[in-house]
Every structure is written in C-alpha cells, then in structure tokens.
Design an enzyme around this catalytic site. Sequence first.
Site, PDB file in Angstrom:
ATOM      1  N   ILE A 149      31.182  18.858  39.878  1.00 34.61           N
ATOM      2  CA  ILE A 149      30.308  17.813  39.312  1.00 34.61           C
ATOM      3  C   ILE A 149      29.047  18.442  38.719  1.00 34.61           C
ATOM      4  CG2 ILE A 149      28.970  15.739  39.853  1.00 34.61           C
ATOM      5  CD1 ILE A 149      31.157  15.192  42.053  1.00 34.61           C
ATOM      6  N   THR A 200      25.754  19.317  46.044  1.00 34.14           N
ATOM      7  CA  THR A 200      26.391  20.157  47.067  1.00 34.14           C
ATOM      8  C   THR A 200      27.129  19.242  48.050  1.00 34.14           C
ATOM      9  OG1 THR A 200      24.602  19.974  48.667  1.00 34.14           O
ATOM     10  CG2 THR A 200      24.377  21.691  47.000  1.00 34.14           C
ATOM     11  N   ARG A 229      25.541  13.462  48.498  1.00 32.45           N
ATOM     12  CA  ARG A 229      25.649  12.956  49.862  1.00 32.45           C
ATOM     13  C   ARG A 229      24.266  12.641  50.411  1.00 32.45           C
ATOM     14  NH1 ARG A 229      29.810  11.576  49.031  1.00 32.45           N
ATOM     15  NH2 ARG A 229      31.782  11.904  50.116  1.00 32.45           N
ATOM     16  N   GLU A 258      24.968   4.600  55.476  1.00 36.55           N
ATOM     17  CA  GLU A 258      25.534   3.613  54.548  1.00 36.55           C
ATOM     18  C   GLU A 258      26.371   2.618  55.333  1.00 36.55           C
ATOM     19  OE1 GLU A 258      27.634   5.714  51.433  1.00 36.55           O
ATOM     20  OE2 GLU A 258      25.916   6.964  50.990  1.00 36.55           O
ATOM     21  N   HIS A 276      26.643   3.780  46.397  1.00 35.96           N
ATOM     22  CA  HIS A 276      27.679   4.836  46.423  1.00 35.96           C
ATOM     23  C   HIS A 276      28.764   4.534  45.378  1.00 35.96           C
ATOM     24  CE1 HIS A 276      29.581   8.044  49.234  1.00 35.96           C
ATOM     25  NE2 HIS A 276      29.984   8.210  47.997  1.00 35.96           N
ATOM     26  N   GLY A 278      29.311   6.498  42.550  1.00 40.04           N
ATOM     27  CA  GLY A 278      29.651   7.648  41.696  1.00 40.04           C
ATOM     28  C   GLY A 278      31.098   7.653  41.247  1.00 40.04           C
TER      29      GLY A 278
HETATM   30  N1  NAI Z   1      28.654   9.677  44.809  1.00 37.93           N
HETATM   31  C1  NAI Z   1      29.955   9.742  44.832  1.00 37.93           C
HETATM   32  O1  NAI Z   1      30.632   8.726  44.772  1.00 37.93           O
HETATM   33  C2  NAI Z   1      30.627  11.053  44.890  1.00 37.93           C
HETATM   34  C3  NAI Z   1      30.031  12.099  45.530  1.00 37.93           C
HETATM   35  N2  NAI Z   1      30.660  13.305  45.581  1.00 37.93           N
HETATM   36  C4  NAI Z   1      29.964  14.366  46.278  1.00 37.93           C
HETATM   37  O2  NAI Z   1      29.410  15.254  45.315  1.00 37.93           O
HETATM   38  C5  NAI Z   1      29.263  16.539  45.886  1.00 37.93           C
HETATM   39  C6  NAI Z   1      29.781  17.611  44.935  1.00 37.93           C
HETATM   40  O3  NAI Z   1      31.158  17.439  44.716  1.00 37.93           O
HETATM   41  P1  NAI Z   1      31.993  18.519  43.858  1.00 37.93           P
HETATM   42  O4  NAI Z   1      31.186  18.985  42.721  1.00 37.93           O
HETATM   43  O5  NAI Z   1      33.321  17.916  43.608  1.00 37.93           O
HETATM   44  O6  NAI Z   1      32.126  19.674  44.942  1.00 37.93           O
HETATM   45  P2  NAI Z   1      32.349  21.231  44.687  1.00 37.93           P
HETATM   46  O7  NAI Z   1      32.855  21.756  45.955  1.00 37.93           O
HETATM   47  O8  NAI Z   1      33.115  21.443  43.447  1.00 37.93           O
HETATM   48  O9  NAI Z   1      30.862  21.780  44.449  1.00 37.93           O
HETATM   49  C7  NAI Z   1      29.923  21.932  45.474  1.00 37.93           C
HETATM   50  C8  NAI Z   1      29.073  23.136  45.125  1.00 37.93           C
HETATM   51  O10 NAI Z   1      28.016  23.220  46.066  1.00 37.93           O
HETATM   52  C9  NAI Z   1      27.754  24.581  46.278  1.00 37.93           C
HETATM   53  N3  NAI Z   1      27.012  24.765  47.512  1.00 37.93           N
HETATM   54  C10 NAI Z   1      27.478  24.788  48.780  1.00 37.93           C
HETATM   55  N4  NAI Z   1      26.473  25.013  49.640  1.00 37.93           N
HETATM   56  C11 NAI Z   1      25.351  25.135  48.895  1.00 37.93           C
HETATM   57  C12 NAI Z   1      23.987  25.373  49.215  1.00 37.93           C
HETATM   58  N5  NAI Z   1      23.587  25.556  50.467  1.00 37.93           N
HETATM   59  N6  NAI Z   1      23.092  25.414  48.204  1.00 37.93           N
HETATM   60  C13 NAI Z   1      23.484  25.236  46.926  1.00 37.93           C
HETATM   61  N7  NAI Z   1      24.778  25.041  46.561  1.00 37.93           N
HETATM   62  C14 NAI Z   1      25.691  24.974  47.547  1.00 37.93           C
HETATM   63  C15 NAI Z   1      29.141  25.211  46.312  1.00 37.93           C
HETATM   64  O11 NAI Z   1      29.095  26.590  46.066  1.00 37.93           O
HETATM   65  C16 NAI Z   1      29.840  24.458  45.198  1.00 37.93           C
HETATM   66  O12 NAI Z   1      29.752  25.157  43.977  1.00 37.93           O
HETATM   67  C17 NAI Z   1      29.962  16.479  47.225  1.00 37.93           C
HETATM   68  O13 NAI Z   1      29.012  16.232  48.234  1.00 37.93           O
HETATM   69  C18 NAI Z   1      30.862  15.268  47.104  1.00 37.93           C
HETATM   70  O14 NAI Z   1      31.181  14.716  48.333  1.00 37.93           O
HETATM   71  C19 NAI Z   1      31.836  13.526  44.965  1.00 37.93           C
HETATM   72  C20 NAI Z   1      32.474  12.522  44.308  1.00 37.93           C
HETATM   73  C21 NAI Z   1      31.942  11.176  44.259  1.00 37.93           C
HETATM   74  O1  AKG Z   2      35.584   6.751  47.643  1.00 31.97           O
HETATM   75  C1  AKG Z   2      34.489   6.736  47.061  1.00 31.97           C
HETATM   76  O2  AKG Z   2      34.186   5.902  46.219  1.00 31.97           O
HETATM   77  C2  AKG Z   2      33.478   7.788  47.407  1.00 31.97           C
HETATM   78  C3  AKG Z   2      33.748   9.035  46.652  1.00 31.97           C
HETATM   79  C4  AKG Z   2      33.006  10.163  47.217  1.00 31.97           C
HETATM   80  O3  AKG Z   2      31.923  10.060  47.688  1.00 31.97           O
HETATM   81  C5  AKG Z   2      33.677  11.463  47.235  1.00 31.97           C
HETATM   82  O4  AKG Z   2      34.751  11.582  46.626  1.00 31.97           O
HETATM   83  O5  AKG Z   2      33.126  12.386  47.854  1.00 31.97           O
END
Ligand code: NAI
Ligand code: AKG
Length: 524
Positions: A149, A200, A229, A258, A276, A278
């Site tokens: 992301i 993250t 998160r 939440e 929430h 996203g």
């Molecule tokens: N709001 C929503 O509905 C959604 C939220 N998310 C959340 O978004 C976040 C990112 O998701 P993705 O990009 O798919 O995950 P990803 O795993 O592709 O990226 C996470 C990145 O964070 C980095 N990271 C880990 N520890 C770190 C630290 N201490 N400092 C800086 N960087 C660090 C990792 O190296 C990685 O590149 C997750 O928490 C996920 O749960 C994801 C999808 C939907």
């Molecule tokens: O199910 C959802 O809408 C939440 C998605 C999310 O936070 C995630 O994929 O990490």
Amino acid sequence: MFRILVSDSMSEEGLAPLRKSEQIEIVQKKVTEVEHRLHEFDALLVRSATKVTEELLEKMPNLKIVGRAGVGVDNIDVDAATRHGVVVINAPNGNTISTAEHTFAMMAALVRRIPQAHISVKSREWNRNAFVGNELYGKHLGIIGFGRIGSEVAKRARAFGMKVHVYDPFLTKERAEKLGVTVCTLDEVLALSDIITVHTPLTKETKGLLGEKNLAKTKKGVYLLNCARGGIIDEKALLQFLENGHVAGAALDVFEKEPLGDHPLLSFDNVIVTPHLGASTVEAQLNVAAQVAEEVLQFLEGKPVTSSINLPTLSKEVYAKIQSFYTLAKKMGILASQFMNIPVQEITVTYAGTVADLETTYITRSLLAGFLQPRVASTVNEVNAAMIAKERGITFGEKFSDDTYGYANCISLTVYGENKVFTMKGTHIPTYGDRIVQFDGFSIDFAPEGHLLYIQHHDKPGMIGKVGNVLGAHDVNIATMQVGRQKAGGKAIMMLSLDKPLDEDMLQTFINIGDIETAKKLEV
Ligand SMILES: NC(=O)C1=CN([C@@H]2O[C@H](COP(=O)(O)OP(=O)(O)OC[C@H]3O[C@@H](n4cnc5c(N)ncnc54)[C@H](O)[C@@H]3O)[C@@H](O)[C@H]2O)C=CC1
Ligand SMILES: O=C(O)CCC(=O)C(=O)O
C-alpha cells in the site's frame, strides 16, 4: 463433505467457486449464532470483525484452515492457530489499490477540508473563507512502511507532484530507486514531511511509533494519516498534539479500539474519520473473497496454499516437485518414531541428489509431523510440527550432502535417543515409488507402507522359514519380504509386509524361536 463457516460479510461473487463444489457446505453466520455446531467446521473465513482466539479454536477441533479476506491478521491469534495445527492464510494483494486510493482520498479531503465544507453546505451555509486549504503539489510526503500500500500511495503522490520520503527498515535501496522515492531514516521523515502517512503492520515495533517522542520531531503544522492499523499513531499523544496546535489535522480510518464509539478525537474539527473503510470497495471485496475462496478450495483438495502466514509458501510448481519427497519423508518419520519408541533429543535430516535442490523446509516439517504424530494426542502437521518439537525439547536440523547412496535422490534421517542412535535412508524412484534403502545401519530395500514386521536376528540358515511358520500358524499372509545383513553369519534383519496387522502379543512368539533379538510391529 467439508463445512466452511463464513462469519463476516463477504462478497457473494468472490465465494462463488466454493459454492460450485458439491463437496462443500457453506454456512454464513456469526460465530455466536452457531456455537452449538462449531465443532463441525473444517474452514473458517473471516474479515476483521471475527476474533479468532485460542478459546474459539478450542471449540473448533475439526478446523483446518482460517482464511482472512484481507491483509492484517491481527484479529487472529496466529500462534494459537499454529499450536492447533490450523493453517492461516490471507489475501495480501486484493485490497491494496482500494486502500491506497482511500488514503489518497483522505489526504485530499484533509488538506482541502472537504468533509467540513460538506457539512457546512448541507447545513445551508455558504462560507467560502472558512475552508481555505493547502495544495498537495510540491509538498513533502513522508511514508512510513513501504510495502504494497505504501508504494501505491507513493506512485499517486508523485503524480500529484509531491516529494516522497520513505522510511522502511526492510526496504532495499534498489527497490526505492526503482520507485523514485528517497529512503530516509525515521527522524528524517519526521523532520522533513508536511504530511505523514503510516502503512506498516501493527507490531511491537510499530505500536505507538508516532507517539509523544516522535510527534515532537515533526514539523509544526504537520498533517497525519493512518489507514493502516489503529495504535501506530498513539491516540493519546495525537490528542495532545492536536490540542497544542502542533498537528494541523489528522485523517484516520483505523483506531486503537474499533468500533470507535464516543472518542475525544471526534471533538476536533480538523480530525476526519472513516469507519475502517480502506478495503471497502466492491472491487477489493471481490478480490479478497475470491483469493481466499480459491486458496481454501485448493487446501481442502489437498493442494498447496500460496499465501499462508504460518506455513512456508509454495507455488503449485514447487509443490508438484516436492510432493513425492513430502510423502516419503512423512512415512520415514512415522517408521522412525515407532522404531525409536523412546525419548529422543535430536533429529537430523540430510538431503542429497535432486531432492537437495528443492524446498526442503516443507519436507523436513512433513518428516517431523510423521515422527511426532504417534507421540502426541493432538493433530500434528506441517503447521505445528516445529513448534511441538520445540515444546518437547526435540531439536531438529537439515543438512545437505553429495552422498546419494547410489540413488538419484536420498533422504537420510538420524534420530538421537537416550543410548541409541537410529539411522534410515529413503529414496523416491519415479514409477517405482518410495523405498527405504537403509534401516538402522542395514542396507535393505522395502516399501514403507502397510503392516510391517521388523525382525533382527543372527544370520543363520532356516531363520526365514521359522518366521514364516509362525506367521502361517497365525493365519498371517506375507505380502513381501526383504532381508539385509552386515556380514555373513553376523547381525541381520528381515522386513516383512503383511496382509493384516499383527497382534502385539505375537511378537514374543518370534523371540521364543531363538536367535532373534528384536521383533517389532511397524504400521505406516
Ligand atoms: N484500512 C484498511 O482497511 C486496510 C488496512 N490495511 C493495513 O495496511 C497496512 C499495510 O498493508 P500492506 O501494504 O498490504 O502490507 P505490506 O506487508 O505489504 O507492507 C508493510 C510494510 O511495513 C514495513 N514495516 C514493518 N515494520 C516496520 C517498521 N517498524 N517501520 C517501518 N516500516 C515497517 C514492512 O517492511 C513492509 O514493507 C497493514 O497494517 C494492513 O493491515 C490493509 C488493507 C486494508
Ligand atoms: O476487511 C476489511 O475491510 C479490513 C481490511 C483490512 O484492514 C486489512 O485487509 O488489513
């Protein structure tokens, strides 16, 4: 028949492949609505609302897989699932674009005060001076966490003419350069950025990452975003920095707790919030549901999963290559465990020949699962084998060697027990099958399957006949028989495969023949 519980709302279209299977029954209900039949389910599909706790896992003894239709698995106790031998998978890519777009929508809304202006106009006001915003163009955007992301947000930011600074301790310089962003330290991102967005996972390291100490290092007037998160930005510290005017505004999609309910953050006009959302697009929900549905289907059909959180990830091609060795290793583990029915401290698996080039972690785990299964009451599989071995004080390791024992591939197993070290070698021969070619130091050649009788005796004429007579007298037919010896007249072994299992009390009858030291029943 497999039963799948879908306990959170999920795209119907995404679940369609599961519905097509006649082997699958889908129940779409909350956990609380099916308390009385939780033990029936083989698979559980969730989004973020269902909390997959140890307590829930205990109520679901038949559960084999949990599919998270999304990225974050913080609602799943992955360690507990691993202990219970339950595979946890997620859908890591399906909602990336939606969440990056939501982040960008929030960013634009935040700096142009769109939600506030919207409420104002809906209240029949027309107050243009109250909603003067800022441009994104030319601004410094700090991205903390540059995974799927974070990097999509960066692409959009560059298109808006923003200068992007990234902090991610696991990001390589090459990848950063390829994506046209500047890699910084956390302090640099904090000091340079006009807007900071976090992407993250929530971990011990990232919890409270933007807390009092780090917020104090940001520019006065900074904007903050969290669509990752709740808890990465410490809410108490954020309140403090909003109150003193250091933070110009915040856009939050996620919260420490939440649903949010009544929260002091809501009293700030410059804080905009979404519940929430996203990943809440038709497209993302179709993607993630389809991804987990396909994976769960594969898994229930005995095929590999590609996005497991607690199993080594294998592609279909790799899985196809290791499948034969995986089965051979499991059989070797089962045989060794029964043969060495004493406490053991260490297991070493050595790979030679073609098998040494494959994903051996999976093969070793399979062997370990085979070894541990006869010793523990709960299910052991590739998911929890390593953890159970550790709990029981059994260390295990892999080695690689050039000694194939004359075969194209060879798996050697050494088990260290109290006062006894046991060795075995196995090979897989295409079209012929699995063969054990060395057993407890004796060269031999038998198929590790079915009801086996192992006899260790003195190499003397007539021994085979005597053993055959005993079996005949008990109406047990011999299917195959292999012999091996160290030297003529020395110690020798027989491995017989039988058409039916032996009674345990028959074993003493063999010892009574004389010149037989050990008789063991082995079942694979
Ligand atoms: N709001 C929503 O509905 C959604 C939220 N998310 C959340 O978004 C976040 C990112 O998701 P993705 O990009 O798919 O995950 P990803 O795993 O592709 O990226 C996470 C990145 O964070 C980095 N990271 C880990 N520890 C770190 C630290 N201490 N400092 C800086 N960087 C660090 C990792 O190296 C990685 O590149 C997750 O928490 C996920 O749960 C994801 C999808 C939907
Ligand atoms: O199910 C959802 O809408 C939440 C998605 C999310 O936070 C995630 O994929 O990490």
